[in-house]
Design a protein around this motif. Structure first.
Motif, PDB file in Angstrom:
ATOM      1  N   LEU A  16      39.008 -21.879  -3.417  1.00 57.23           N
ATOM      2  CA  LEU A  16      38.586 -22.209  -1.969  1.00 57.23           C
ATOM      3  C   LEU A  16      39.182 -23.577  -1.808  1.00 57.23           C
ATOM      4  CD1 LEU A  16      36.750 -21.483   0.586  1.00 57.23           C
ATOM      5  CD2 LEU A  16      35.276 -22.408  -0.737  1.00 57.23           C
ATOM      6  N   VAL A  17      39.285 -24.269  -3.144  1.00 58.87           N
ATOM      7  CA  VAL A  17      39.466 -25.796  -2.583  1.00 58.87           C
ATOM      8  C   VAL A  17      41.056 -25.862  -2.702  1.00 58.87           C
ATOM      9  CG1 VAL A  17      39.312 -28.230  -3.322  1.00 58.87           C
ATOM     10  CG2 VAL A  17      37.693 -26.599  -3.168  1.00 58.87           C
ATOM     11  N   ALA A  19      42.971 -23.450  -1.379  1.00 56.88           N
ATOM     12  CA  ALA A  19      43.152 -23.102  -0.495  1.00 56.88           C
ATOM     13  C   ALA A  19      43.100 -24.391   1.206  1.00 56.88           C
ATOM     14  CB  ALA A  19      42.550 -21.736   0.703  1.00 56.88           C
ATOM     15  N   VAL A  20      42.172 -24.778   0.824  1.00 55.70           N
ATOM     16  CA  VAL A  20      41.411 -25.617   1.975  1.00 55.70           C
ATOM     17  C   VAL A  20      43.019 -27.294   1.759  1.00 55.70           C
ATOM     18  CG1 VAL A  20      39.694 -27.435   2.987  1.00 55.70           C
ATOM     19  CG2 VAL A  20      39.364 -25.231   1.988  1.00 55.70           C
ATOM     20  N   MET A  21      43.286 -27.497   0.871  1.00 53.99           N
ATOM     21  CA  MET A  21      44.107 -28.625   0.576  1.00 53.99           C
ATOM     22  C   MET A  21      45.725 -27.610   1.605  1.00 53.99           C
ATOM     23  SD  MET A  21      43.133 -30.959  -0.413  1.00 53.99           S
ATOM     24  CE  MET A  21      41.334 -31.131   0.136  1.00 53.99           C
ATOM     25  N   GLU A  22      46.041 -26.759   0.830  1.00 53.52           N
ATOM     26  CA  GLU A  22      46.709 -26.251   1.416  1.00 53.52           C
ATOM     27  C   GLU A  22      47.337 -25.467   3.039  1.00 53.52           C
ATOM     28  OE1 GLU A  22      49.860 -21.788   0.637  1.00 53.52           O
ATOM     29  OE2 GLU A  22      47.954 -21.823  -0.317  1.00 53.52           O
ATOM     30  N   ILE A  23      45.632 -25.902   3.834  1.00 57.01           N
ATOM     31  CA  ILE A  23      45.868 -25.291   5.022  1.00 57.01           C
ATOM     32  C   ILE A  23      46.327 -26.700   5.473  1.00 57.01           C
ATOM     33  CG2 ILE A  23      44.423 -24.751   7.066  1.00 57.01           C
ATOM     34  CD1 ILE A  23      43.303 -22.232   5.073  1.00 57.01           C
ATOM     35  N   LEU A  24      45.484 -28.233   5.258  1.00 55.10           N
ATOM     36  CA  LEU A  24      45.596 -29.222   5.765  1.00 55.10           C
ATOM     37  C   LEU A  24      46.792 -29.371   5.472  1.00 55.10           C
ATOM     38  CD1 LEU A  24      42.796 -30.638   3.666  1.00 55.10           C
ATOM     39  CD2 LEU A  24      42.622 -30.493   6.019  1.00 55.10           C
ATOM     40  N   ALA A  51      47.616 -32.658  -3.774  1.00 52.34           N
ATOM     41  CA  ALA A  51      45.488 -32.249  -4.466  1.00 52.34           C
ATOM     42  C   ALA A  51      46.372 -29.974  -4.865  1.00 52.34           C
ATOM     43  CB  ALA A  51      44.884 -31.835  -3.505  1.00 52.34           C
ATOM     44  N   PHE A  52      47.098 -29.656  -3.599  1.00 50.35           N
ATOM     45  CA  PHE A  52      47.098 -28.755  -3.872  1.00 50.35           C
ATOM     46  C   PHE A  52      48.271 -28.080  -4.569  1.00 50.35           C
ATOM     47  CE2 PHE A  52      50.548 -25.429  -2.872  1.00 50.35           C
ATOM     48  CZ  PHE A  52      49.554 -24.086  -3.038  1.00 50.35           C
ATOM     49  N   VAL A  53      49.091 -28.678  -5.225  1.00 47.78           N
ATOM     50  CA  VAL A  53      49.806 -28.932  -6.349  1.00 47.78           C
ATOM     51  C   VAL A  53      49.181 -29.385  -7.723  1.00 47.78           C
ATOM     52  CG1 VAL A  53      52.029 -29.330  -7.740  1.00 47.78           C
ATOM     53  CG2 VAL A  53      51.920 -29.044  -5.189  1.00 47.78           C
ATOM     54  N   TRP A  54      47.844 -30.180  -7.664  1.00 47.78           N
ATOM     55  CA  TRP A  54      47.328 -30.599  -8.958  1.00 47.78           C
ATOM     56  C   TRP A  54      46.604 -29.385  -9.259  1.00 47.78           C
ATOM     57  CZ3 TRP A  54      42.254 -32.227  -8.275  1.00 47.78           C
ATOM     58  CH2 TRP A  54      41.834 -32.379 -10.217  1.00 47.78           C
ATOM     59  N   LEU A  55      45.688 -29.053  -7.944  1.00 50.40           N
ATOM     60  CA  LEU A  55      44.683 -28.083  -7.819  1.00 50.40           C
ATOM     61  C   LEU A  55      45.240 -26.248  -8.587  1.00 50.40           C
ATOM     62  CD1 LEU A  55      42.463 -28.516  -4.825  1.00 50.40           C
ATOM     63  CD2 LEU A  55      42.107 -28.518  -7.139  1.00 50.40           C
ATOM     64  N   LEU A  56      46.623 -26.029  -8.130  1.00 47.92           N
ATOM     65  CA  LEU A  56      47.062 -24.817  -9.003  1.00 47.92           C
ATOM     66  C   LEU A  56      46.926 -24.819 -10.188  1.00 47.92           C
ATOM     67  CD1 LEU A  56      50.178 -23.814  -6.603  1.00 47.92           C
ATOM     68  CD2 LEU A  56      47.568 -22.984  -6.418  1.00 47.92           C
ATOM     69  N   THR A  57      47.265 -26.458 -10.919  1.00 48.35           N
ATOM     70  CA  THR A  57      47.101 -26.210 -12.365  1.00 48.35           C
ATOM     71  C   THR A  57      46.568 -26.480 -13.315  1.00 48.35           C
ATOM     72  OG1 THR A  57      46.885 -28.935 -12.694  1.00 48.35           O
ATOM     73  CG2 THR A  57      49.070 -28.031 -12.453  1.00 48.35           C
ATOM     74  N   TYR A  74      42.726 -17.234  -0.002  1.00 44.25           N
ATOM     75  CA  TYR A  74      43.455 -17.553   0.914  1.00 44.25           C
ATOM     76  C   TYR A  74      43.131 -17.465   2.221  1.00 44.25           C
ATOM     77  CZ  TYR A  74      46.868 -20.495   4.108  1.00 44.25           C
ATOM     78  OH  TYR A  74      47.783 -20.845   5.022  1.00 44.25           O
ATOM     79  N   ILE A  75      43.580 -16.485   2.666  1.00 45.86           N
ATOM     80  CA  ILE A  75      43.039 -15.316   3.911  1.00 45.86           C
ATOM     81  C   ILE A  75      42.056 -16.162   4.473  1.00 45.86           C
ATOM     82  CG2 ILE A  75      43.022 -12.911   4.958  1.00 45.86           C
ATOM     83  CD1 ILE A  75      45.511 -13.274   3.401  1.00 45.86           C
ATOM     84  N   PHE A  76      41.213 -15.329   3.912  1.00 45.19           N
ATOM     85  CA  PHE A  76      39.217 -15.779   3.923  1.00 45.19           C
ATOM     86  C   PHE A  76      39.523 -16.829   4.162  1.00 45.19           C
ATOM     87  CE2 PHE A  76      35.123 -17.535   2.516  1.00 45.19           C
ATOM     88  CZ  PHE A  76      34.637 -16.599   3.664  1.00 45.19           C
ATOM     89  N   THR A  77      39.799 -18.113   3.628  1.00 49.98           N
ATOM     90  CA  THR A  77      39.339 -19.701   4.051  1.00 49.98           C
ATOM     91  C   THR A  77      40.157 -19.886   5.785  1.00 49.98           C
ATOM     92  OG1 THR A  77      39.800 -19.956   2.001  1.00 49.98           O
ATOM     93  CG2 THR A  77      39.720 -21.878   3.547  1.00 49.98           C
ATOM     94  N   ALA A  78      41.132 -19.446   5.728  1.00 48.01           N
ATOM     95  CA  ALA A  78      42.522 -18.962   7.073  1.00 48.01           C
ATOM     96  C   ALA A  78      40.920 -18.776   8.034  1.00 48.01           C
ATOM     97  CB  ALA A  78      43.672 -18.915   6.526  1.00 48.01           C
TER      98      ALA A  78
END
Length: 117
Positions: A16-17, A19-24, A51-57, A74-78
């Motif tokens: 969830l977090v 996805a939010v970073m990717e959307i932002l 942050a998105f890239v770091w969270l993926l790790t 991601y779709i749910f978050t979008a």
């Protein structure tokens, strides 16, 4: 199937977090380029995408299975973003699609060998 609830909850929260970073990271450039907002929004864009890239790790493993499950979250978050940030009412089709992808993500996350490895 004995799944630790905290691990499932942690995995969902991490998705969830992320996805939010990717959307932002995509929303801020949209505001700059399409809405004429301040160029200063490039700063939070870079921070969000970093942050998105770091969270993926931090995800349990780098595999197609992880990314497939993440895609559902991601779709749910979008859809939540559409409703609460963009203030657009969700149609029954949006709600049904959101339910389908959440069920799909849950099937991947909760498969017999346990939470995504």
């Amino acid at each position: 199937m004995d799944l630790p609830f905290t691990k499932v909850l942690t995995t969902f929260f991490l998705f969830l977090v992320t996805a939010v970073m990717e959307i932002l990271g995509c929303y801020f450039p949209y505001l700059i380029l399409n809405q004429g907002r301040s160029q200063w929004l490039w700063v939070p864009t870079v921070l969000a995408l970093g942050a998105f890239v770091w969270l993926l790790t931090l995800h349990p493993a780098a595999s197609g299975r992880i990314y497939a499950a993440y895609g559902g979250i991601y779709i749910f978050t979008a859809l939540l973003w559409l409703r609460y940030v963009d203030q657009v009412s969700l149609s029954r089709w949006d709600l049904a699609g959101g339910a389908v992808v959440l069920i799909g993500a849950a099937l991947i996350i909760l498969q017999p060998q346990g939470v995504i490895r």
